[in-house]
Enzyme design. Structure first.
Site, short mmCIF file in Angstrom:
data_model
loop_
_atom_site.label_atom_id
_atom_site.label_comp_id
_atom_site.label_asym_id
_atom_site.label_seq_id
_atom_site.Cartn_x
_atom_site.Cartn_y
_atom_site.Cartn_z
N LYS A 176 0.93 -1.30 0.44
CA LYS A 176 0.26 -0.02 -0.01
C LYS A 176 0.61 0.87 0.69
O LYS A 176 1.78 1.40 0.67
CB LYS A 176 -0.72 0.17 1.47
N THR A 207 -6.59 9.59 8.56
CA THR A 207 -6.08 8.43 7.55
C THR A 207 -5.81 7.46 9.29
O THR A 207 -5.53 5.91 9.14
CB THR A 207 -5.28 8.53 7.27
N GLY A 209 -7.11 4.03 11.00
CA GLY A 209 -7.50 2.82 10.65
C GLY A 209 -8.13 2.70 9.31
O GLY A 209 -8.67 1.36 8.98
N THR A 210 -7.08 3.30 8.35
CA THR A 210 -7.15 3.65 6.67
C THR A 210 -6.87 1.37 6.53
O THR A 210 -8.11 0.31 6.13
CB THR A 210 -6.65 4.01 5.18
#
Ligand SMILES: Nc1ncnc2c1ncn2[C@@H]1O[C@H](COP(=O)(O)OP(=O)(O)OP(=O)(O)O)[C@@H](O)[C@H]1O
Ligand SMILES: Cc1ncc(CO)c(N)n1
Length: 273
Positions: A176, A207, A209-210
């Site tokens: 990611k 952001t 807990g993305t």
């Protein structure tokens, strides 16, 4: 009515509701999947950071897993925070009893920078848990730890994804790019093809807990029977919408908005290649 699909998360908690088990269950619910959870650690945290952590006794983690395995169908599993080697050994043993796709979010630190897993756990995860995964979803610092490679460019991300598949025997690796600059691009290598999923970078600090939301969404779509590249595409669309409509809540990194996908229904918000 379609048969219900059941997804299980094995992870730590976030009482403020943005990450961990709470984010996973919200994601499962939003994606019309029946959500189940096993709590590994109770984490007193909010948008600003972690205050304290209480790990569940191993016997309690085992009982939670057993009551689900003995009684419930499991169509997909995701793991998040697993804080120690003994917890991982137990989970490896239990995973052998379940035949379902397994998404591993190799959680190491919270968005706030607080560490969520000890040293022995990190090493055990790399050696024994990785090879069991259908897909592992590291962010860049996690991918650097897992591979020992330095990752500063998109080419480096692709190299790391290939390395995880070829050296560690994971079925697929999704690196990611949330921590790089420029577009928010992720690379999936499945042993045959390199897929990329890109969205505009959203200008927000919210952001928290993305990564949890993304991996839970991948598990939900795999549980519904989507092939992996399509499951990742749908999950990326979900997390991008959730970040784009994230909440200004708390003093730190606010949480994502799991309802947001409803407003984006049918819109192309990511680019796939
Ligand atoms: N500002 C942003 N705009 C758009 N997409 C983003 C942004 N930040 C992260 N993403 C995307 O969100 C997803 C999660 O990636 P990220 O790298 O933030 O995970 P993470 O670091 O594991 O998350 P966590 O904060 O939960 O630990 C990825 O698809 C990434 O590309
Ligand atoms: C319990 C838990 N898992 C994962 C993360 C990473 O966001 C977090 N902050 N808390």
């Amino acid at each position: 009515m379609k048969p219900i699909r059941c997804a299980l998360t094995i992870a730590g908690t976030d009482p403020s509701g943005g990450a961990g088990i709470q984010a996973d269950l919200k994601t499962f619910q939003e994606l019309k999947t029946y959500g189940m959870s096993v709590i590994t650690s109770v984490v007193a945290q909010n948008t600003t950071g972690v205050r304290s952590v209480e790990h569940m006794p191993l016997s309690m983690i085992e009982d939670q897993l057993d009551v689900i395995i003995e009684d419930m169908p499991i169509h997909a599993i995701k793991t998040g925070m697993i804080a120690s080697k003994p917890m991982m050994e137990l989970i490896v043993k239990k995973l052998e009893q379940v035949d379902a796709p397994y998404v591993m979010d190799p959680v190491m630190v919270a968005t706030s920078g607080d560490s969520l897993i000890d040293e022995a756990g990190r090493n055990y995860l790399r050696q024994y848990l990785l090879p069991l995964t259908t897909v592992v979803t590291p962010n860049i610092p996690e991918a650097e730890f897992l591979t020992g490679l330095s990752i500063t460019t998109e080419e480096d991300m692709k190299g790391a994804a290939k390395y995880l598949v070829q050296e560690y025997g994971v079925d697929a690796a999704l690196i990611k790019g949330g921590h790089l600059k420029g577009q928010a691009i992720d690379f999936l290598y499945d042993g045959n093809n390199m897929h990329s999923y890109a969205s505009e970078r959203i200008d927000t600090q919210n952001t928290h807990g993305t990564g949890c939301t993304y991996s839970a969404a991948i598990a939900a779509y795999l549980g519904k029977g989507y092939p992996l590249p399509e499951a990742v595409k749908q999950a990326k669309t979900f997390v991008t919408a959730a970040i784009s409509k994230s909440f200004e809540l708390g003093e730190g990194n606010g949480p994502t908005n799991h309802w947001a996908i409803r407003e984006n229904e049918g819109k192309e918000i990511i680019h796939e290649s």
